[in-house]
Structures are given as C-alpha cells and as structure tokens.
Write an enzyme that holds these catalytic residues in place. Structure first.
Site, PDB file in Angstrom:
ATOM      1  N   GLN A 101       7.598  -5.757 -28.346  1.00 50.04           N
ATOM      2  CA  GLN A 101       8.065  -7.118 -28.630  1.00 50.04           C
ATOM      3  C   GLN A 101       7.111  -8.125 -28.003  1.00 50.04           C
ATOM      4  O   GLN A 101       7.265  -9.320 -28.174  1.00 50.04           O
ATOM      5  CB  GLN A 101       9.465  -7.330 -28.035  1.00 50.04           C
ATOM      6  N   ASN A 102       6.145  -7.607 -27.253  1.00 45.18           N
ATOM      7  CA  ASN A 102       5.237  -8.511 -26.546  1.00 45.18           C
ATOM      8  C   ASN A 102       4.186  -9.095 -27.470  1.00 45.18           C
ATOM      9  O   ASN A 102       3.783  -8.471 -28.449  1.00 45.18           O
ATOM     10  CB  ASN A 102       4.572  -7.787 -25.372  1.00 45.18           C
ATOM     11  N   HIS A 119       6.520  -9.047 -32.802  1.00 44.33           N
ATOM     12  CA  HIS A 119       6.672 -10.503 -32.664  1.00 44.33           C
ATOM     13  C   HIS A 119       5.348 -11.257 -32.742  1.00 44.33           C
ATOM     14  O   HIS A 119       5.256 -12.391 -32.266  1.00 44.33           O
ATOM     15  CB  HIS A 119       7.410 -10.826 -31.356  1.00 44.33           C
ATOM     16  N   GLY A 187      11.143  -2.152 -19.923  1.00 42.70           N
ATOM     17  CA  GLY A 187      11.047  -3.584 -19.629  1.00 42.70           C
ATOM     18  C   GLY A 187      11.557  -4.517 -20.708  1.00 42.70           C
ATOM     19  O   GLY A 187      10.968  -5.566 -20.943  1.00 42.70           O
ATOM     20  N   ALA A 231       8.026  -0.793 -13.852  1.00 46.03           N
ATOM     21  CA  ALA A 231       7.412   0.015 -14.906  1.00 46.03           C
ATOM     22  C   ALA A 231       6.136   0.707 -14.411  1.00 46.03           C
ATOM     23  O   ALA A 231       5.931   1.894 -14.673  1.00 46.03           O
ATOM     24  CB  ALA A 231       7.114  -0.858 -16.117  1.00 46.03           C
TER      25      ALA A 231
HETATM   26  P1  NAD Z   1      13.193 -10.353 -21.466  1.00 47.11           P
HETATM   27  O1  NAD Z   1      12.501 -11.425 -20.715  1.00 47.11           O
HETATM   28  O2  NAD Z   1      14.443 -10.660 -22.167  1.00 47.11           O
HETATM   29  O3  NAD Z   1      13.541  -9.164 -20.464  1.00 47.11           O
HETATM   30  C1  NAD Z   1      12.622  -8.632 -19.574  1.00 47.11           C
HETATM   31  C2  NAD Z   1      13.161  -7.318 -19.049  1.00 47.11           C
HETATM   32  O4  NAD Z   1      12.175  -6.721 -18.217  1.00 47.11           O
HETATM   33  C3  NAD Z   1      14.428  -7.456 -18.197  1.00 47.11           C
HETATM   34  O5  NAD Z   1      15.355  -6.484 -18.601  1.00 47.11           O
HETATM   35  C4  NAD Z   1      13.933  -7.183 -16.764  1.00 47.11           C
HETATM   36  O6  NAD Z   1      14.913  -6.555 -15.982  1.00 47.11           O
HETATM   37  C5  NAD Z   1      12.778  -6.254 -17.030  1.00 47.11           C
HETATM   38  N1  NAD Z   1      11.723  -6.237 -16.012  1.00 47.11           N
HETATM   39  C6  NAD Z   1      11.187  -7.277 -15.323  1.00 47.11           C
HETATM   40  N2  NAD Z   1      10.178  -6.871 -14.537  1.00 47.11           N
HETATM   41  C7  NAD Z   1      10.055  -5.524 -14.734  1.00 47.11           C
HETATM   42  C8  NAD Z   1       9.180  -4.521 -14.220  1.00 47.11           C
HETATM   43  N3  NAD Z   1       8.218  -4.806 -13.333  1.00 47.11           N
HETATM   44  N4  NAD Z   1       9.358  -3.254 -14.643  1.00 47.11           N
HETATM   45  C9  NAD Z   1      10.331  -2.930 -15.534  1.00 47.11           C
HETATM   46  N5  NAD Z   1      11.191  -3.834 -16.057  1.00 47.11           N
HETATM   47  C10 NAD Z   1      11.040  -5.116 -15.673  1.00 47.11           C
HETATM   48  O7  NAD Z   1      12.102  -9.719 -22.415  1.00 47.11           O
HETATM   49  P2  NAD Z   1      12.243  -9.042 -23.854  1.00 47.11           P
HETATM   50  O8  NAD Z   1      13.359  -8.088 -23.850  1.00 47.11           O
HETATM   51  O9  NAD Z   1      10.882  -8.582 -24.196  1.00 47.11           O
HETATM   52  O10 NAD Z   1      12.633 -10.219 -24.855  1.00 47.11           O
HETATM   53  C11 NAD Z   1      12.104 -11.507 -24.801  1.00 47.11           C
HETATM   54  C12 NAD Z   1      11.199 -11.964 -25.939  1.00 47.11           C
HETATM   55  O11 NAD Z   1      10.208 -12.727 -25.272  1.00 47.11           O
HETATM   56  C13 NAD Z   1      10.409 -10.927 -26.677  1.00 47.11           C
HETATM   57  O12 NAD Z   1      10.741 -11.013 -27.989  1.00 47.11           O
HETATM   58  C14 NAD Z   1       8.917 -11.278 -26.502  1.00 47.11           C
HETATM   59  O13 NAD Z   1       8.322 -11.572 -27.756  1.00 47.11           O
HETATM   60  C15 NAD Z   1       8.894 -12.528 -25.707  1.00 47.11           C
HETATM   61  N6  NAD Z   1       8.026 -12.515 -24.499  1.00 47.11           N
HETATM   62  C16 NAD Z   1       6.848 -11.839 -24.488  1.00 47.11           C
HETATM   63  C17 NAD Z   1       6.064 -11.828 -23.350  1.00 47.11           C
HETATM   64  C18 NAD Z   1       4.748 -11.065 -23.374  1.00 47.11           C
HETATM   65  O14 NAD Z   1       4.159 -10.890 -24.437  1.00 47.11           O
HETATM   66  N7  NAD Z   1       4.277 -10.588 -22.228  1.00 47.11           N
HETATM   67  C19 NAD Z   1       6.489 -12.505 -22.214  1.00 47.11           C
HETATM   68  C20 NAD Z   1       7.695 -13.198 -22.248  1.00 47.11           C
HETATM   69  C21 NAD Z   1       8.466 -13.185 -23.409  1.00 47.11           C
END
Ligand code: NAD
Ligand code: ZN
Length: 248
Positions: A101-102, A119, A187, A231
């Site tokens: 989803q990232n 996404h 995550g 993770a």
């Molecule tokens: P979310 O923000 O809803 O949830 C993040 C999850 O990661 C939580 O359950 C949290 O407990 C967990 N988490 C945090 N740190 C962690 C670690 N070090 N190890 C393991 N788990 C950890 O994110 P989502 O479920 O991906 O949904 C949000 C939407 O936001 C997605 O659709 C995505 O497109 C977008 N998004 C993407 C990015 C990216 O590309 N890096 C960043 C922020 C949001």
C-alpha cells in the site's frame, strides 16, 4: 517468541506460494512517518483531509506543500532491513511477490522484483488534463507544479481516499492472493479498503496469515501467527532462521 518464530519460519519454507502484504509501518524505520501517528509540521492536518480529490480542488497549493514535505522524506529514505529481507527471500524463491500500500518505492529500491503498488507512487505525478506523467528525481521546486505539455496542474500519481485503485494493479494483487497459501502482513493497520481485503482473500481460501506489527490491528483477529515488534528486527530474525534451512 523464539518458538513462534521457528514455527513461522517452517511455515514459510514449506509454503507453495508465499506473499507479503505491506503498509506504512514497514517504512517507519526508514524515517517515513505512518499516517496514524505522523509527526511534526503536519500533525494538525489529517491525511484524510489532504489526500482527497476534494482537498486538491479546494487548495492544490496546500496539498502539494504536504506532498513536497513527504517527497523530501522519501528521497532521503533508504530501504531498511525489513525491505531488504523481503527482496532476499524473493531471490531465494521463498516468497513470490510483495503487494504494498506504500507509495515510497522502497521495495523496488531494496531489490524486490515482483512488486504490486496498489496506491501508486509518490515519485510520479500526472497532468489532470492531458494525462502526461513525470517521474521526479527530487521534489519539485514550483508548487503547485504544472504540466510541461499543457501547463495544467500536475497531481501526485497516487490513489487518494475515495478514488478507485488502478485496475491492473488490483487485478494482479487479487491473482497473487488467490494463489497464496501463506501471507505475511507487515506494518499495516488494515483499515484502508479495498486494499485491506487482500489478507482476507488468502484466509478465506484456507491460507495462513502471519502478522508482523508493533501493535494489534484490524487484521490481528484473522492472524494465525502474531509477531509483535518492529518490522526490521523481526524480519531479520525470521530471515536468519529461513536462510539456515534453505541453504543448508
Ligand atoms: P497506517 O499508518 O494506517 O498504519 C501503520 C501501521 O504500521 C500501524 O498498524 C502501526 O502499528 C504499524 N507500525 C508502525 N511502525 C512499525 C514498525 N516499525 N514495524 C511494524 N509495524 C509498525 O498505514 P497503512 O495501513 O499502510 O495505511 C495508510 C495508507 O497511507 C496507505 O494506503 C498508504 O498508501 C499510505 N501511506 C504510505 C506511506 C509510505 O509509502 N511509506 C506512508 C504513510 C502513509
Ligand atoms: Zn498536461
């Protein structure tokens, strides 16, 4: 924990078609904030209020300021051990694909070849009028950026809340999930639909769900194995156990 890790490693090694499903949490250790619990300057804005077509129509400059900030973090970020372990496991033939989803592109940067980006990708932008797409190698200077072809507004080439997923990517994700007998969910809070259906598709067909997360999520209740922790740390431990078996 060590015993559960051993069982999970065995389960993954013995699988026919293991896939990974990742969310923002896998990139947290690369310095990219998750949506739930973001920090700094943008704390007062909810992603649901910025990552929408309505917000962009109302105030493209504000939305682009936020994306510029996120792009700066993404360009500074490097894949962390969790991304790298997934790439190595694909090389070993142990996992078949990563559905993410990232939007940060870190799975590919880590070396994963089969990556389904549900996404979109924040490093790309597309023209709202003529569809021209551009891939940035640094954040744009002009905010909001404009199309080099027709001067209309560019938008980030990502899926916003309320928008449909790219058809091709969704089809590929469902195909992989339908074949999978094991899925490692890393995550993700599991609340963003339809992406969050992916682990359910595997579960409904009798597959095994492994969750890696620092806390309980919407997926925890269907997980067969729950690995609590960051993770990076967990995936490295898992890799060591798997590698020992696969290469011995
Ligand atoms: P979310 O923000 O809803 O949830 C993040 C999850 O990661 C939580 O359950 C949290 O407990 C967990 N988490 C945090 N740190 C962690 C670690 N070090 N190890 C393991 N788990 C950890 O994110 P989502 O479920 O991906 O949904 C949000 C939407 O936001 C997605 O659709 C995505 O497109 C977008 N998004 C993407 C990015 C990216 O590309 N890096 C960043 C922020 C949001
Ligand atoms: Zn254009």
């Amino acid at each position: 924990m060590q015993n559960i890790l051993k069982d999970v490693a065995k389960m993954i090694i013995g699988s026919r078609y293991c896939i990974a499903f990742t969310g923002a949490g896998i990139s947290a250790e690369s310095g990219i904030p998750t949506f739930r619990g973001a920090g700094g300057l943008w704390e007062k804005y909810k992603p649901e209020e910025l990552a929408t077509p309505e917000a962009f129509t109302r105030n493209p400059k504000l939305v682009w300021e936020w994306y510029k900030w996120r792009l700066e973090l993404v360009f500074k970020a490097k894949p962390n051990p969790a991304h790298k372990v997934l790439a190595r496991l694909e090389e070993l033939g142990v996992i078949k694909c990563v559905i993410t989803q990232n939007v940060d592109g870190l799975h590919r940067e880590a070396g994963s070849k089969c990556v389904v980006e549900l996404h979109g990708n924040i490093r790309r932008a597309r023209c709202i009028k003529c569809g021209y797409t551009i891939t940035w190698d640094k954040p744009p200077e002009e905010i909001p950026p404009r199309c080099p072809q027709c001067r209309s507004l560019l938008r980030p080439d990502v899926v916003w809340f309320g928008e449909p997923l790219p058809e091709n990517e969704w089809r590929k994700a469902v195909e992989h999930a339908s074949k999978a007998d094991v899925i490692i969910v890393i995550g993700t809070s599991g609340v963003v639909y339809p992406a969050a259906m992916i682990p359910y598709i595997v579960k409904e067909r009798g597959g095994v769900v492994i969750e890696v997360n620092v806390q309980d999520t919407a997926i925890t209740n269907i997980a067969d194995y729950v690995l609590r922790g960051k993770a990076g740390k967990i995936m490295v431990k898992l890799y060591e156990l798997i590698k020992r078996e696969v290469t011995s």
